[in-house]
Structure formats: C-alpha cells, structure tokens
Write an enzyme that holds these catalytic residues in place. Structure first.
Site, mmCIF file in Angstrom:
data_model
loop_
_atom_site.group_PDB
_atom_site.id
_atom_site.type_symbol
_atom_site.label_atom_id
_atom_site.label_comp_id
_atom_site.label_asym_id
_atom_site.label_seq_id
_atom_site.Cartn_x
_atom_site.Cartn_y
_atom_site.Cartn_z
ATOM 1 C CG HIS A 29 -13.189 -11.690 11.680
ATOM 2 N ND1 HIS A 29 -11.925 -12.238 11.727
ATOM 3 C CD2 HIS A 29 -13.009 -10.381 11.406
ATOM 4 C CE1 HIS A 29 -11.018 -11.292 11.513
ATOM 5 N NE2 HIS A 29 -11.649 -10.153 11.310
ATOM 6 C CB ALA B 86 -6.511 -1.713 0.387
ATOM 7 N N GLY B 87 -7.287 -4.672 2.276
ATOM 8 C CA GLY B 87 -8.468 -5.399 2.742
ATOM 9 C C GLY B 87 -9.490 -5.615 1.643
ATOM 10 C CG ASP C 62 -10.835 -12.521 1.198
ATOM 11 O OD1 ASP C 62 -11.912 -12.147 1.696
ATOM 12 O OD2 ASP C 62 -9.720 -12.250 1.684
ATOM 13 C CB SER D 102 -4.713 -7.384 -3.965
ATOM 14 O OG SER D 102 -3.796 -7.608 -2.917
ATOM 15 C CB SER D 103 -3.984 -12.135 -1.346
ATOM 16 O OG SER D 103 -5.117 -12.198 -0.502
HETATM 17 P P1 ADP Z 1 -5.251 -7.911 0.424
HETATM 18 O O1 ADP Z 1 -5.627 -9.272 -0.067
HETATM 19 O O2 ADP Z 1 -6.257 -7.340 1.340
HETATM 20 O O3 ADP Z 1 -4.910 -6.958 -0.665
HETATM 21 P P2 ADP Z 1 -3.056 -9.386 1.540
HETATM 22 O O4 ADP Z 1 -2.050 -9.052 2.563
HETATM 23 O O5 ADP Z 1 -3.918 -10.566 1.766
HETATM 24 O O6 ADP Z 1 -3.941 -8.071 1.311
HETATM 25 O O7 ADP Z 1 -2.342 -9.603 0.139
HETATM 26 C C1 ADP Z 1 -1.447 -8.632 -0.348
HETATM 27 C C2 ADP Z 1 -0.231 -9.317 -0.957
HETATM 28 O O8 ADP Z 1 -0.644 -10.024 -2.151
HETATM 29 C C3 ADP Z 1 0.826 -8.365 -1.423
HETATM 30 O O9 ADP Z 1 1.714 -8.068 -0.379
HETATM 31 C C4 ADP Z 1 1.509 -9.141 -2.537
HETATM 32 O O10 ADP Z 1 2.430 -10.074 -2.005
HETATM 33 C C5 ADP Z 1 0.370 -9.943 -3.125
HETATM 34 N N1 ADP Z 1 -0.214 -9.316 -4.314
HETATM 35 C C6 ADP Z 1 -1.507 -9.012 -4.513
HETATM 36 N N2 ADP Z 1 -1.717 -8.515 -5.748
HETATM 37 C C7 ADP Z 1 -0.512 -8.510 -6.375
HETATM 38 C C8 ADP Z 1 -0.057 -8.137 -7.677
HETATM 39 N N3 ADP Z 1 -0.878 -7.663 -8.609
HETATM 40 N N4 ADP Z 1 1.258 -8.293 -7.949
HETATM 41 C C9 ADP Z 1 2.108 -8.779 -7.036
HETATM 42 N N5 ADP Z 1 1.728 -9.146 -5.811
HETATM 43 C C10 ADP Z 1 0.448 -9.023 -5.456
HETATM 44 MG MG MG Z 2 -5.819 -10.991 1.118
#
Ligand code: ADP
Ligand code: MG
Length: 378
Positions: free
Chosen positions: A28, A117-118, A166, A121-122
């Site tokens: 943060h 999962a933090g 990120d 992935s986004s």
């Molecule tokens: P984090 O970034 O911590 O994993 P977020 O809530 O920021 O969590 O992002 C998760 C979202 O990103 C998922 O709900 C989905 O919409 C999208 N996402 C991430 N990776 C993928 C993937 N490989 N395929 C489809 N959607 C994905």
């Molecule tokens: Mg994210």
C-alpha cells in the site's frame, strides 16, 4: 487443453509470457508514490497471438468463462466488455488511446498464476497482452511503458484504482532478484536475493480466501492516504520526512488517518531497511522486518484478516524467520521466509493451524524470484 489453432483455426505468430508476483515488502505504498520490493513468480500467463485483416479482437482464455469473446476494436469502452476480457481488452483500448495503430487479432491465454490470490494474475494478463501487441506491431514499448499501459487498463477500463506495483513487477523483474522500485518515477535497481546460497526459502501461502468488501476497502484506504497527505500539506505520503513522522502524526486529528499515515511512512523505511540488509549480504536478517510490516498492515492499515494473521502467527511459532501478508490484503496470500531445512515443518505447521481452526487448507509453495515479461519461442 485447446491450442491457439484449435480455437481460432490459424497458427499463432508469436508467444509471450508475463509472471505473477509476490511483494517482499512495501505494501500500500505504491499509490503513495513510495517504495516497493517485489519478485516475479515462476508462474506466468502465456499469450499466443495471430493478427487479423479486420478490426476484430477475439479473446480466449483456457481459464476464463468458456468460449471466445469477440469485440470490435473501435467499440471498446470502459464497461464494455466486462468480466475477465476487460483486462486484455482494456490494454488494447489503452494502446489505441495512446495513438498506436493496431489491427485486429486473435489472442489465446493460458496461465498457472493463481487467480484472485493476491499474486497479480490480473497484471500478468495485462502485461502479457501489452508485450504481445507491442512486439507484433513494433511499438518499441519499454518495461515502464508496458506497465503504464497495463495499469491504465486496470484503473480506467476495469475500474480498479491500483498503483503500479503489480504491473511493474510483471514487466521488469529479473530472475534471482527483487526489484527495488521507486514508484514516484519508476527508477529501480535489481537487488540480488540469493536465497538458495543463503540456505533460505520463500514460501507463499495462498489462503484461498477473498473477503467480499476488499474492493471498496481498497478505495477507502487510498482516500484516507490522500486525506492524510492533504492534512499534512504534502503531495503524497511519500513526502513526509521519516525523521519528522512524530510531528506529522501529532498534527493529524483523525485517529484513523493517523494510523494509515504511520503505516505508509514506516513501510517505506522498512523497504529501505530490507534493501540495505540484502545489499549487506544478510538476507536472513530481513525476517523480523517482514513480520514488523505485517503488524503494521494488521494494526495500523487494517487490511489483514484472521486467515492471514494465522499464517503469520503459526509460521512464526514454528520457527519461520519472518512472515507477512502480501498484496492488497483482506485475504489472498502471505509470504514466509524460512531456513531451507525448516521449510517442511513450517509449511506443515501452517496447514495444521488451519485444520485446527476448521479452515480450508491453504496452498503452500516455495517461490524462486523469476524472470519478468518476455517473448517465448513458438
Ligand atoms: P489477482 O490479480 O490478485 O489474481 P484480481 O482480482 O486483481 O486478483 O484479478 C483476478 C481477475 O483477473 C480474475 O477474476 C479474472 O477476471 C482475471 N484473470 C486473471 N488471470 C486470468 C486468466 N488467465 N484467464 C482469465 N481471466 C483471468
Ligand atoms: Mg490483481
């Protein structure tokens, strides 16, 4: 698993990868123009792309809600599309908005980054999209440009007001290193984090928990930090001189804002302390700083949750060197620094603590600082 050619009927022209991340310390702080210290995970999102002669963008994720999302490049706007496709579509929208000439494309994603999962992935999804389009269309995007366009997609298209941690981690991390990043101007240094040689392991514990109020709370924390900066007459909390923190806190009348400010200012110092210890070849000594950071996030910033606190307390009791939540909080993951020979026992102790508390078993894995976004052979 279906391939690019199975889904779109044509072979891909190229293949790119962008990793998820763990943030070692500096939580943060990014939207306060402070310091962060992430490492890229070995897990990444891989995109294959083939260009199209028309203006259609077709997106498919092996991990998304089935099927192909078909979009008109010239009709992209925030909210259209929603869902997972908003992340890659938002990147294309942001690139178009910067005046880059792009055509249509078919894009296929696979990923082993845990989703939600933090572990970002986004950002992996955004950065791999930016890298692929940048390469295919010869846009010459630097890691900074990739991260900026990816963040713009998440802020303005998806609608999540995140900082740039990120996206920069995914775009710019290097294997074997943590990235010491000043989010004010994106100046950075790759700091060697030779865990193996030092006999250390970094465990990631994905609690599998997401608390529903996380998004609203994130925006509220940002607003509280902005209120703190305004009350102190500085542009960002980064600008509060650490040696004047007590004075600054005494000037704040709102006790909540005071605690938020204390977290951010002390967290920036913790990043610098960890970097100094790593530079001095003392990686083992960063453990207590990590645990201190967790207490600050739990008590002052109030973004932890019982599951994350349980990871930290159970790992500490089992002999971990240090542990903290990583990422935005309210669920997600924690990082635990352990001596290699204690890794098994600490992991087992965390699992046992969750079982005793009647909680679903978390996922525990060892993370090695890995490469940032890159092109792969087809
Ligand atoms: P984090 O970034 O911590 O994993 P977020 O809530 O920021 O969590 O992002 C998760 C979202 O990103 C998922 O709900 C989905 O919409 C999208 N996402 C991430 N990776 C993928 C993937 N490989 N395929 C489809 N959607 C994905
Ligand atoms: Mg994210």
């Amino acid at each position: 698993m279906t391939s690019h050619e199975d889904v779109f009927g044509v072979p891909p022209e190229g293949r790119w990868a962008a990793p998820g991340r763990v943030n070692l310390i500096g939580e943060h702080t990014d939207y306060n123009e402070g310091f962060v210290l992430p490492a890229a995970l070995p897990h990444s999102t891989v995109a294959t792309v083939s260009r199209r002669p028309d203006r259609l963008l077709r997106l498919h994720s092996a991990d998304g809600a089935g099927g192909v999302t078909t979009l008109d490049l010239d009709a992209l706007e925030p909210g259209r599309p929603g869902g997972w496709a908003a992340y890659p579509a938002g990147v294309v929208w942001a690139l178009l908005g910067e005046g880059h000439a792009l055509g249509g494309a078919d894009v296929h994603f696979t990923s082993d980054v845990p989703v939600g999962a933090g572990l970002s992935s986004s950002a992996a999804l955004e950065v791999v999209t930016a890298l692929a389009f940048g390469d295919l269309y010869g846009l010459g995007l630097t890691p900074d440009a990739l991260a900026r366009v990816a963040r713009r997609a998440e802020n303005d298209f998806v609608g999540m007001p995140c900082g740039i941690l990120d996206q920069m981690a995914s775009a710019a991390c290097a294997a074997g290193h943590v990235l010491f990043l000043d989010t004010r101007d994106l100046t950075r240094r790759q700091v060697p984090f030779a865990m193996e040689e030092a006999g250390l392991r970094l465990l990631v514990v994905d609690t599998g928990v997401t608390h529903a109020h996380a998004d609203g709370a994130y925006a509220r924390r940002r607003a509280e930090c902005e209120a703190g900066a305004a009350a102190l007459g500085v542009p960002f909390l980064r600008d509060v001189p650490p040696d004047r923190l007590d004075d600054a806190l005494a000037r704040l009348t709102d006790p909540v804002v005071r605690r938020r400010v204390r977290h951010v200012v002390t967290e920036d110092r913790r990043v610098e302390r960890v970097v100094a210890l790593l530079d001095a070849g003392r990686p083992r000594a960063i453990g207590p700083v990590l645990t201190e950071g967790h207490a600050s996030l739990r008590d002052d910033f109030e973004v932890s949750c019982p599951e994350l606190d349980l990871v930290v307390s159970a790992a500490g009791a089992a002999g971990a060197l240090g542990a903290r939540m990583t990422g935005g909080g309210f669920g997600g993951s924690a990082v635990v620094l352990v001596d290699a020979e204690a890794a098994q026992a600490v992991g087992a102790a965390v699992l046992a603590a969750f079982a005793d508390a009647g909680l679903r078993a978390p996922r525990v894995f060892a993370a090695v600082p890995s490469a940032g976004a890159r092109r792969l052979p087809l």
